[in-house]
Design a protein around this motif. Structure first.
Motif, PDB file in Angstrom:
ATOM      1  N   ILE B  22       3.785   8.530   2.555  1.00  0.00           N
ATOM      2  CA  ILE B  22       3.559   7.968   1.214  1.00  0.00           C
ATOM      3  C   ILE B  22       2.827   6.631   1.316  1.00  0.00           C
ATOM      4  CG2 ILE B  22       4.797   6.867  -0.710  1.00  0.00           C
ATOM      5  CD1 ILE B  22       6.878   9.215  -0.406  1.00  0.00           C
ATOM      6  N   LYS B  23       3.278   5.775   2.231  1.00  0.00           N
ATOM      7  CA  LYS B  23       2.650   4.464   2.382  1.00  0.00           C
ATOM      8  C   LYS B  23       1.199   4.620   2.853  1.00  0.00           C
ATOM      9  CE  LYS B  23       3.760  -0.101   4.266  1.00  0.00           C
ATOM     10  NZ  LYS B  23       2.705  -0.280   5.271  1.00  0.00           N
ATOM     11  N   GLY B  24       0.996   5.464   3.845  1.00  0.00           N
ATOM     12  CA  GLY B  24      -0.335   5.620   4.416  1.00  0.00           C
ATOM     13  C   GLY B  24      -1.330   6.255   3.453  1.00  0.00           C
ATOM     14  N   ALA B  25      -0.897   7.257   2.729  1.00  0.00           N
ATOM     15  CA  ALA B  25      -1.802   7.923   1.796  1.00  0.00           C
ATOM     16  C   ALA B  25      -2.174   6.983   0.645  1.00  0.00           C
ATOM     17  CB  ALA B  25      -1.157   9.195   1.257  1.00  0.00           C
ATOM     18  N   THR B  26      -1.200   6.195   0.219  1.00  0.00           N
ATOM     19  CA  THR B  26      -1.478   5.243  -0.861  1.00  0.00           C
ATOM     20  C   THR B  26      -2.450   4.169  -0.381  1.00  0.00           C
ATOM     21  OG1 THR B  26       0.729   5.650  -1.746  1.00  0.00           O
ATOM     22  CG2 THR B  26      -0.413   3.689  -2.555  1.00  0.00           C
ATOM     23  N   GLU B  27      -2.196   3.635   0.812  1.00  0.00           N
ATOM     24  CA  GLU B  27      -3.118   2.633   1.367  1.00  0.00           C
ATOM     25  C   GLU B  27      -4.538   3.186   1.509  1.00  0.00           C
ATOM     26  OE1 GLU B  27      -0.065  -0.085   4.068  1.00  0.00           O
ATOM     27  OE2 GLU B  27      -1.154   1.570   5.007  1.00  0.00           O
ATOM     28  N   LEU B  28      -4.623   4.458   1.849  1.00  0.00           N
ATOM     29  CA  LEU B  28      -5.940   5.064   2.041  1.00  0.00           C
ATOM     30  C   LEU B  28      -6.782   4.982   0.766  1.00  0.00           C
ATOM     31  CD1 LEU B  28      -7.729   6.715   4.033  1.00  0.00           C
ATOM     32  CD2 LEU B  28      -6.707   8.777   3.046  1.00  0.00           C
ATOM     33  N   VAL B  29      -6.211   5.384  -0.364  1.00  0.00           N
ATOM     34  CA  VAL B  29      -7.007   5.354  -1.603  1.00  0.00           C
ATOM     35  C   VAL B  29      -7.170   3.933  -2.150  1.00  0.00           C
ATOM     36  CG1 VAL B  29      -6.571   7.752  -2.211  1.00  0.00           C
ATOM     37  CG2 VAL B  29      -5.031   5.966  -3.055  1.00  0.00           C
ATOM     38  N   VAL B  30      -6.225   3.070  -1.830  1.00  0.00           N
ATOM     39  CA  VAL B  30      -6.384   1.652  -2.204  1.00  0.00           C
ATOM     40  C   VAL B  30      -7.533   1.039  -1.398  1.00  0.00           C
ATOM     41  CG1 VAL B  30      -5.282  -0.623  -2.079  1.00  0.00           C
ATOM     42  CG2 VAL B  30      -3.987   1.339  -2.937  1.00  0.00           C
ATOM     43  N   PRO B  37      -2.258   0.943  -6.501  1.00  0.00           N
ATOM     44  CA  PRO B  37      -1.092   1.688  -5.990  1.00  0.00           C
ATOM     45  C   PRO B  37      -0.117   2.074  -7.099  1.00  0.00           C
ATOM     46  CG  PRO B  37      -1.049  -0.620  -5.259  1.00  0.00           C
ATOM     47  CD  PRO B  37      -2.377  -0.397  -5.907  1.00  0.00           C
ATOM     48  N   THR B  40      -0.865   5.504  -8.256  1.00  0.00           N
ATOM     49  CA  THR B  40      -1.152   6.482  -7.207  1.00  0.00           C
ATOM     50  C   THR B  40       0.123   7.262  -6.891  1.00  0.00           C
ATOM     51  OG1 THR B  40      -2.893   5.112  -6.228  1.00  0.00           O
ATOM     52  CG2 THR B  40      -1.891   6.783  -4.799  1.00  0.00           C
ATOM     53  N   PHE B  41       0.039   8.590  -7.076  1.00  0.00           N
ATOM     54  CA  PHE B  41       1.172   9.465  -6.783  1.00  0.00           C
ATOM     55  C   PHE B  41       0.928  10.159  -5.457  1.00  0.00           C
ATOM     56  CE2 PHE B  41       2.339  10.755 -11.464  1.00  0.00           C
ATOM     57  CZ  PHE B  41       2.648   9.435 -11.744  1.00  0.00           C
ATOM     58  N   VAL B  42       1.972  10.265  -4.653  1.00  0.00           N
ATOM     59  CA  VAL B  42       1.931  11.100  -3.458  1.00  0.00           C
ATOM     60  C   VAL B  42       3.092  12.097  -3.548  1.00  0.00           C
ATOM     61  CG1 VAL B  42       2.000  11.175  -0.940  1.00  0.00           C
ATOM     62  CG2 VAL B  42       1.018   9.177  -2.099  1.00  0.00           C
TER      63      VAL B  42
ATOM     64  N   LEU C  21     -11.978   9.165   3.411  1.00  0.00           N
ATOM     65  CA  LEU C  21     -10.747   9.808   2.934  1.00  0.00           C
ATOM     66  C   LEU C  21     -10.336  10.947   3.870  1.00  0.00           C
ATOM     67  CD1 LEU C  21     -11.438   9.995  -0.918  1.00  0.00           C
ATOM     68  CD2 LEU C  21      -9.829   8.469   0.242  1.00  0.00           C
ATOM     69  N   LEU C  28      -3.597  10.262   9.371  1.00  0.00           N
ATOM     70  CA  LEU C  28      -2.232  10.004   8.898  1.00  0.00           C
ATOM     71  C   LEU C  28      -1.265  11.088   9.384  1.00  0.00           C
ATOM     72  CD1 LEU C  28      -0.479   8.171   7.042  1.00  0.00           C
ATOM     73  CD2 LEU C  28      -1.052   9.732   5.171  1.00  0.00           C
TER      74      LEU C  28
ATOM     75  N   TRP D  52       8.448  12.217  -3.378  1.00  0.00           N
ATOM     76  CA  TRP D  52       7.505  11.735  -4.399  1.00  0.00           C
ATOM     77  C   TRP D  52       7.362  10.228  -4.230  1.00  0.00           C
ATOM     78  CZ3 TRP D  52       6.511  14.959  -9.130  1.00  0.00           C
ATOM     79  CH2 TRP D  52       5.513  14.417  -9.932  1.00  0.00           C
ATOM     80  N   GLY D  53       6.131   9.781  -4.094  1.00  0.00           N
ATOM     81  CA  GLY D  53       5.881   8.363  -3.947  1.00  0.00           C
ATOM     82  C   GLY D  53       5.026   7.822  -5.064  1.00  0.00           C
ATOM     83  N   ILE D  54       5.254   6.571  -5.398  1.00  0.00           N
ATOM     84  CA  ILE D  54       4.403   5.847  -6.344  1.00  0.00           C
ATOM     85  C   ILE D  54       4.441   4.366  -5.958  1.00  0.00           C
ATOM     86  CG2 ILE D  54       6.284   5.760  -8.047  1.00  0.00           C
ATOM     87  CD1 ILE D  54       4.068   5.746 -10.221  1.00  0.00           C
ATOM     88  N   GLY D  55       3.281   3.731  -5.930  1.00  0.00           N
ATOM     89  CA  GLY D  55       3.234   2.317  -5.580  1.00  0.00           C
ATOM     90  C   GLY D  55       3.753   2.046  -4.180  1.00  0.00           C
ATOM     91  N   PHE D  56       3.432   2.918  -3.234  1.00  0.00           N
ATOM     92  CA  PHE D  56       3.823   2.815  -1.817  1.00  0.00           C
ATOM     93  C   PHE D  56       5.243   3.282  -1.507  1.00  0.00           C
ATOM     94  CE2 PHE D  56       0.718  -0.836  -2.043  1.00  0.00           C
ATOM     95  CZ  PHE D  56      -0.263  -0.257  -1.265  1.00  0.00           C
TER      96      PHE D  56
END
Lengths: 74, 74, 74, 74, 74, 74
Positions: B22-30, B37, B40-42, C21, C28, D52-56
């Motif tokens: 979750i952290k890595g995928a969010t950082e990627l698009v940020v 973030p 951003t949903f993962v 991406l 990741l 489910w992740g949001i905001g890291f």
């Protein structure tokens, strides 16, 4: 590099049926599109009948109705 | 407002690994797209190895074969 | 054998960003889950801003509002 | 022939809520697009809050934080 | 009531091939799971080769490399 | 934090209809599940009628047949 997702209701899909779905879906894209099976993914999602709706109703309810009347397959 | 879906087989993904995904995928698009973030949903889907096929076979079967031969990762 | 789907709005994503991406998402799952890159798929969907909604509104409308006020990223 | 997929966290969605989601989503495409309900599918996915992740962060963690502070809904 | 999604790269899939994919995928769930074709959806997504990655690289790049070397299908 | 994906055929969906789908789908999860609209995404996919099949046939073909016979909606 196809990705094939098959969603069905979770009504007792057997392991043999899963194997047949994976084999058949892979053969389909190999035969029709000349894709490599080694880069063809098939993912089967089994969805609870409470979580699948058609025609306003849960499949759970449709199954219940069908069991009390002459019914076709779906 | 990205939405990122990660599908993997359900072979003991730990909570720490989920947090890292979750952290890595969010950082990627940020980092790459300058997305926020906060929007951003993962979503991680863990798929049973019986339900995932590659090269005509279930991953369950591929794992069984790999355990009896020298094998790479996948 | 991961499958990663990244959905973003179609606001001028460059080819370099797409490469980043794909590379980043693959790294990741390689780093976190020890997956093989050769069986890791990344699929990017670019969605028209008319077709993406958040907070009741189309992103098209949110962008229009943001362009007339001091705004953050999203 | 619409297909509607609703992903939510698995935080105790009741059967009545599932029925309401299926009915409401079907009515929406019938009303707005004049689609036939008989060929409208609604599939609800309940996703674990760890996945489910949001905001890291995982939603699990966000819920934990929210329970110790004054919080809005999400 | 199956829903089948086939994602392939947009490399000149013909209308005849699309018909064959739809027919074959529907037959598969009819034959294997005894589902009704009338409630079986098949949706084909054609993804730009810039937007599909495997092994860290865009398919566009993989195709370019393959065109300059003896190559298999994928 | 719901994510709602609505797939329909690309038969002239207007911007007003897209707004109505986004508004209606968001209201649905707000009303039924008490979710926050600010973290509710709605993504509409418009699928070419050649790429959508039902009952073994492309929707394109079904539309052609329907235009030459008395037909219902779908």
């Amino acid at each position: 590099m196809p990705y094939i997702n098959i969603k069905v209701t979770d009504e007792g899909v057997t392991n043999e049926q899963k194997q047949a779905l994976i084999k058949g879906a892979t053969e389909l894209v190999v035969d029709v599109l000349n894709k490599s099976p080694q880069t063809t993914f098939v993912v089967i999602d089994e969805v609870n009948t409470d979580n699948w709706g058609i025609g306003f109703d849960q499949v759970t309810e449709l199954r219940r109705q069908a069991s009390t009347t002459p019914a076709g397959k779906s």
